[in-house]
Enzyme design. Structure first.
Site, PDB file in Angstrom:
ATOM      1  NE  ARG A 112     -11.375  39.208  60.610  1.00 16.36           N
ATOM      2  CZ  ARG A 112     -11.063  39.010  59.333  1.00 16.36           C
ATOM      3  NH1 ARG A 112     -12.018  38.660  58.492  1.00 16.36           N
ATOM      4  NH2 ARG A 112      -9.835  39.157  58.897  1.00 16.36           N
ATOM      5  CG  HIS A 171     -12.180  34.431  54.731  1.00 18.87           C
ATOM      6  ND1 HIS A 171     -13.389  34.956  55.126  1.00 18.87           N
ATOM      7  CD2 HIS A 171     -11.331  35.495  54.602  1.00 18.87           C
ATOM      8  CE1 HIS A 171     -13.279  36.277  55.245  1.00 18.87           C
ATOM      9  NE2 HIS A 171     -12.046  36.615  54.931  1.00 18.87           N
ATOM     10  CD  GLN A 184     -11.847  37.832  50.353  1.00 22.51           C
ATOM     11  OE1 GLN A 184     -11.843  38.557  51.343  1.00 22.51           O
ATOM     12  NE2 GLN A 184     -11.880  38.325  49.120  1.00 22.51           N
ATOM     13  CG  ASP A 191      -4.314  35.188  52.147  1.00 25.80           C
ATOM     14  OD1 ASP A 191      -4.240  36.420  52.346  1.00 25.80           O
ATOM     15  OD2 ASP A 191      -4.963  34.425  52.894  1.00 25.80           O
ATOM     16  CB  CYS A 251      -8.591  37.903  50.505  1.00 27.65           C
ATOM     17  SG  CYS A 251      -7.358  37.323  51.686  1.00 27.65           S
ATOM     18  NE  ARG A 288     -15.599  39.773  52.376  1.00 30.24           N
ATOM     19  CZ  ARG A 288     -14.853  39.686  53.479  1.00 30.24           C
ATOM     20  NH1 ARG A 288     -13.547  39.863  53.401  1.00 30.24           N
ATOM     21  NH2 ARG A 288     -15.399  39.417  54.653  1.00 30.24           N
TER      22      ARG A 288
END
Length: 314
Positions: free
Chosen positions: A114, A141, A144, A232, A273, A301
């Site tokens: 990440r 991502h 996600q 987001d 998210c 997730r």
């Protein structure tokens, strides 16, 4: 993308994996979630497919959901994890990601990264001899997106029949939604201010591969009759104060509030998210309201990561 024989099976971006493989990952995630219904969190899965496997998790960028979901997911599958934050590594002291990849490949069975720069992920992949998972970069991502598709299908059925509206800046999460439009078949409408337009190359790739994508500067046009609205955070974790202020100013018209939700279908849902900034990209009434799926996304997730892990290491 078909993986060459004897090459690691990486999970890097939604556009790099065959649609059938992506569907298989989701099917696995759904099956494991159903099989665990009602069990204590600490219980392992019945088949323990990753017994003896070790996942290294590298965090150049901080995380809550990515870190916990991969850690717990690996344990429930019978494996182990090791967490490496940026100050645990020698990267800040001049060691290259290439050398880090070569060394970690001798110790562990897979690596999750990440980070900010996508080039760091590419360097890791180029020199690792074990599977690499994209836990987030500033370009995309994909983990996600898998959890989001899983969540949407739980609530509204086959995602292929859905109209998804994005309201906000065209960031890394938006890019993965764009890739997903081609791979999963949903209609995607992106409402973004011109200075924060979504990735033109991602939109071009998706359209070339059959995606139905509309890009507009009008949030109202994008959400009209939509099944789901996605947003987001307006400010990325690496934005400085000036950049954050500029983004905030131009994104105010894209806030998801009750008025905007009312222009979607009467039973439309909202997705985010996390982490969320109430009063900025979305109001508290929406994110904490009955149509918000944010907490189901967060839970999924875990299950989506397990599907990804078993696909990479299976």
């Amino acid at each position: 993308m078909n993986q060459a024989k004897n090459q690691p099976r990486h999970f890097l971006d939604i556009d790099q994996i065959d649609a059938g493989e992506l569907r298989g990952i989701l099917d696995s995630a759904k099956a494991r979630k159903e099989a665990r219904a009602g069990q204590p969190r600490g219980n392992t899965d019945g088949d323990l497919p990753l017994t003896g496997k070790v996942l290294a998790m590298i965090f150049i960028q901080p995380s809550t959901r990515t870190r916990v979901s991969f850690d717990i997911g690996m344990r429930q599958l019978g494996g182990e994890t090791i967490v490496l934050n940026s100050d645990d590594l020698q990267l800040d002291r001049g060691e290259t990601m290439a050398d880090t990849a070569r060394v970690l490949s001798r110790y562990v069975d897979a690596i999750m990264l990440r980070t900010k720069g996508h080039d760091m992920l590419e360097e890791l992949v180029a020199h690792a001899t074990v599977p690499v998972i994209n836990g987030l970069t500033d370009a995309s991502h994909p983990c996600q997106l898998m959890a989001d598709v899983m969540t949407l299908e739980e609530h509204r059925g086959d995602v292929n029949n859905q109209v998804i509206a994005w309201s906000g800046g065209g960031n890394n999460v938006a890019t993965s939604w764009i890739h997903g439009a081609a791979q999963f078949g949903y209609e995607l409408r992106l409402a973004c201010p011109e200075p924060l337009s979504p990735s033109a190359s991602a939109v071009r790739w998706a359209r070339d591969n059959g995606a139905n994508i509309t890009v507009t500067e009008s949030a109202q046009d994008a959400v009209s009759g939509a099944d789901c609205i996605v947003s987001d955070a307006w400010v990325s974790m690496h934005d400085d104060d000036e950049a954050a202020g500029n983004r905030h100013n131009i994104l105010v018209p894209y806030q998801v509030n009750e008025e905007l939700m009312a222009q979607a279908k009467s039973d439309a849902v909202f997705m985010h998210c996390l982490p969320v900034h109430r009063g900025e990209e979305v109001t508290a009434e929406v994110i904490d309201g009955p149509r918000s799926l944010a907490w189901d996304e967060a839970e999924n997730r875990l299950h989506a990561q397990k599907g990804i892990l078993t696909w990479c290491l299976g």
